[in-house]
Design a protein around this motif. Structure first.
Motif, short mmCIF file in Angstrom:
data_model
loop_
_atom_site.label_atom_id
_atom_site.label_comp_id
_atom_site.label_asym_id
_atom_site.label_seq_id
_atom_site.Cartn_x
_atom_site.Cartn_y
_atom_site.Cartn_z
N THR A 171 0.85 -1.19 0.00
CA THR A 171 0.00 0.00 0.00
C THR A 171 0.88 1.24 0.00
O THR A 171 1.76 1.38 0.86
CB THR A 171 -0.92 0.03 1.23
N GLY A 172 0.65 2.12 -0.94
CA GLY A 172 1.36 3.40 -0.96
C GLY A 172 0.61 4.40 -0.11
O GLY A 172 -0.56 4.69 -0.35
N ILE A 173 1.27 4.93 0.91
CA ILE A 173 0.58 5.83 1.83
C ILE A 173 1.48 7.02 2.14
O ILE A 173 2.70 6.89 2.29
CB ILE A 173 0.18 5.08 3.12
N TYR A 174 0.87 8.19 2.19
CA TYR A 174 1.59 9.40 2.57
C TYR A 174 1.48 9.56 4.09
O TYR A 174 0.39 9.66 4.63
CB TYR A 174 1.02 10.62 1.86
N VAL A 175 2.64 9.58 4.74
CA VAL A 175 2.71 9.66 6.20
C VAL A 175 2.92 11.12 6.61
O VAL A 175 3.75 11.82 6.03
CB VAL A 175 3.86 8.77 6.74
N PRO A 176 2.18 11.60 7.62
CA PRO A 176 2.27 13.02 8.00
C PRO A 176 3.49 13.33 8.86
O PRO A 176 3.88 12.55 9.73
CB PRO A 176 0.98 13.25 8.79
N TYR A 177 4.09 14.47 8.59
CA TYR A 177 5.21 14.99 9.38
C TYR A 177 4.99 16.49 9.60
O TYR A 177 4.26 17.14 8.84
CB TYR A 177 6.54 14.80 8.66
N TRP A 178 5.64 17.00 10.63
CA TRP A 178 5.79 18.44 10.80
C TRP A 178 7.24 18.80 10.50
O TRP A 178 8.15 18.02 10.78
CB TRP A 178 5.49 18.87 12.25
N THR A 179 7.46 19.97 9.95
CA THR A 179 8.81 20.54 9.89
C THR A 179 8.78 21.89 10.58
O THR A 179 7.78 22.62 10.49
CB THR A 179 9.34 20.71 8.46
N PHE A 180 9.86 22.22 11.28
CA PHE A 180 9.93 23.47 12.03
C PHE A 180 11.21 24.21 11.66
O PHE A 180 12.28 23.61 11.50
CB PHE A 180 9.92 23.20 13.54
N ASP A 181 11.08 25.52 11.54
CA ASP A 181 12.22 26.42 11.36
C ASP A 181 12.29 27.34 12.57
O ASP A 181 11.24 27.71 13.14
CB ASP A 181 12.08 27.27 10.10
N ALA A 182 13.49 27.75 12.96
CA ALA A 182 13.64 28.70 14.06
C ALA A 182 15.03 29.32 13.99
O ALA A 182 16.01 28.66 13.64
CB ALA A 182 13.43 28.02 15.41
N GLU A 262 -3.20 15.95 -7.03
CA GLU A 262 -2.93 14.96 -8.07
C GLU A 262 -1.90 13.92 -7.62
O GLU A 262 -1.97 12.76 -8.03
CB GLU A 262 -2.41 15.66 -9.35
N PHE A 263 -0.95 14.33 -6.77
CA PHE A 263 0.06 13.38 -6.31
C PHE A 263 -0.54 12.27 -5.46
O PHE A 263 0.04 11.20 -5.31
CB PHE A 263 1.15 14.11 -5.51
N LEU A 264 -1.71 12.51 -4.87
CA LEU A 264 -2.35 11.53 -4.01
C LEU A 264 -3.27 10.59 -4.77
O LEU A 264 -3.81 9.65 -4.19
CB LEU A 264 -3.14 12.22 -2.90
N ALA A 265 -3.46 10.82 -6.07
CA ALA A 265 -4.35 9.98 -6.87
C ALA A 265 -3.81 8.54 -6.88
O ALA A 265 -2.70 8.28 -7.33
CB ALA A 265 -4.46 10.52 -8.29
N GLY A 266 -4.61 7.61 -6.37
CA GLY A 266 -4.19 6.21 -6.32
C GLY A 266 -3.47 5.83 -5.05
O GLY A 266 -3.10 4.66 -4.88
N PHE A 267 -3.25 6.78 -4.15
CA PHE A 267 -2.58 6.50 -2.89
C PHE A 267 -3.49 6.87 -1.73
O PHE A 267 -4.54 7.49 -1.92
CB PHE A 267 -1.26 7.29 -2.79
N ARG A 268 -3.08 6.51 -0.52
CA ARG A 268 -3.79 6.91 0.68
C ARG A 268 -2.96 7.93 1.43
O ARG A 268 -1.75 8.04 1.23
CB ARG A 268 -4.07 5.69 1.57
N ALA A 269 -3.61 8.65 2.33
CA ALA A 269 -2.92 9.61 3.17
C ALA A 269 -3.39 9.41 4.61
O ALA A 269 -4.57 9.18 4.85
CB ALA A 269 -3.19 11.04 2.72
N GLU A 270 -2.46 9.49 5.54
CA GLU A 270 -2.79 9.35 6.96
C GLU A 270 -2.96 10.72 7.58
O GLU A 270 -2.15 11.62 7.34
CB GLU A 270 -1.70 8.57 7.69
#
Length: 381
Positions: A171-182, A262-270
């Motif tokens: 299964t192709g899935i997009y996993v969520p992340y945070w990025t921080f700048d400081a 469009e990048f998520l077409a055919g994939f899942r996202a968490e």
């Protein structure tokens, strides 16, 4: 008389933001079937007729043109409405993953742990992704990377290896992340240690011997170090063990694309499970560890003691981003095995399976070899 509805009042609230799942289906302009994003082609491809379409607005490597969001504004619930979205998600009762589903899907299997899930009908309101890394490996390449990795594990059960090769698709899935700048400035106090040696005489076996003794001379120091942190990455999911996702790094964040459905077409996202404030706590810990290394380098000398560090953080910004992971969850002889593949590099991590038969065979073989060596030594004496 017009059939159009009357315009909304001037003081009416703006409409609710459109969720990404309302936008993730892209019909083929030739046959009407759904396009899917093809990592190898870098385009939308129709699996029914083979028609292709470009992803509109792709910018290539992320050159900083995508705007970061202000952390303080987010914590005060002052983000603009267009930065929020609503998605329909299901929470897995086993691993707590929050996975987005298409509107016409009412039951599915959790891609993280293979647990059957009946989807919720509610929505999840959250901060919209600002960017993502598109998949660069297709399912076939990810499967090969996983089976090659399993093949190098000599003590893995043969049955699991064979099941993984012939089992269900990854299964192709997009996993969520945070990025921080400081932007940080840190004032510190500590001590610099200089190693030196003294020679002393000692009595040993009735004789006088000289001996060099190492000592450290400590000198109080203070100073200031500065560092700009760019894209400190924090996993925003609890669905996978952190040791798996950490081992998938590094991610080529310079190739990040502005978020396009469009990048998520055919994939899942968490959906993210780690809230922004919780994510910043982890990011701050990462920054503090780097700042301590900077302080020790600035102190110099042979040894360092750090007594206090006072850090001022300014211009804190963040992004919610999605990173591509191929995921396999197998149940073999009553036990679940999970494997994750970096969707860009093919790096693999997962639960290490063990075969009791292979371990027992290795032990017996080792005993036989050891006995043979002992016998040869005995007859040659």
């Amino acid at each position: 008389m017009s059939d159009l509805p009357p315009p909304p009042p001037a003081d009416a609230p703006p409409p609710a933001p459109k969720g990404p799942k309302d936008e993730h289906r892209f019909p083929c302009d030739q046959c009407g079937a759904d396009f899917r994003y093809d990592p190898q082609a870098g385009k939308l491809v129709c699996g029914h007729c083979g028609n292709t379409a470009d992803v509109e607005g792709v910018s290539g490597p992320w050159d900083g043109g995508v705007r970061e969001l202000d952390f303080k504004a987010a914590m005060a619930n002052l983000l603009p409405l267009q930065e929020m979205e609503e998605t329909r998600v299901s929470t897995c009762p086993n691993c707590a993953a929050q996975v987005e589903f298409d509107p016409d899907v009412h039951a599915a299997e959790c891609p993280f742990c293979a647990t059957p899930v009946v989807t919720d009908t509610g929505t999840h309101r959250h901060i919209k992704p600002r960017g993502l890394l598109p998949f660069a490996l297709d399912e076939g390449a990810a499967r090969k990377a996983m089976t090659d990795w399993l093949g190098r594990l000599w003590f893995a059960p043969n049955g699991l290896q064979e099941y993984a090769r012939k089992g269900r698709k990854l299964t192709g899935i997009y996993v969520p992340y945070w990025t921080f700048d400081a932007d940080t400035t840190s004032a510190y106090r500590g001590e610099r240690g200089t190693v030196y040696y003294e020679t002393r005489s000692v009595m040993r076996n009735g004789k006088t011997e000289t001996q060099r003794v190492q000592k450290v001379r400590w000198t109080p120091v203070s100073g200031r170090v500065k560092r700009f942190f760019d894209d400190v990455l924090v996993l925003a999911s609890h669905a996978l063990p952190k040791r798996f996702t950490d081992a998938l790094e590094p991610w080529d964040l310079t190739a990040m694309e502005p978020y396009r459905p469009e990048f998520l077409a055919g994939f899942r996202a968490e959906g993210y499970q780690v809230d922004l404030d919780e994510g910043f706590v982890e990011a701050r810990d990462k920054m503090n560890r780097q700042i301590e290394r900077d302080v020790k380098f600035d102190i110099g000398g042979d040894r360092q003691r750090v007594h206090s560090v006072d850090t001022d953080m300014r211009d804190i910004t963040f992004k919610h981003v999605l990173l591509p992971v191929w995921l396999a969850a197998y149940k073999y002889r009553g036990k679940s095995y999970r494997f994750v593949v970096n969707g860009r590099t093919g790096r693999v991590q997962g639960e290490r399976p063990w075969s009791a038969w292979k371990i027992a065979f290795a032990v017996v073989l080792g005993l036989i070899v050891a006995g043979g060596i002992g016998y040869l030594i005995a007859i040659n004496q």
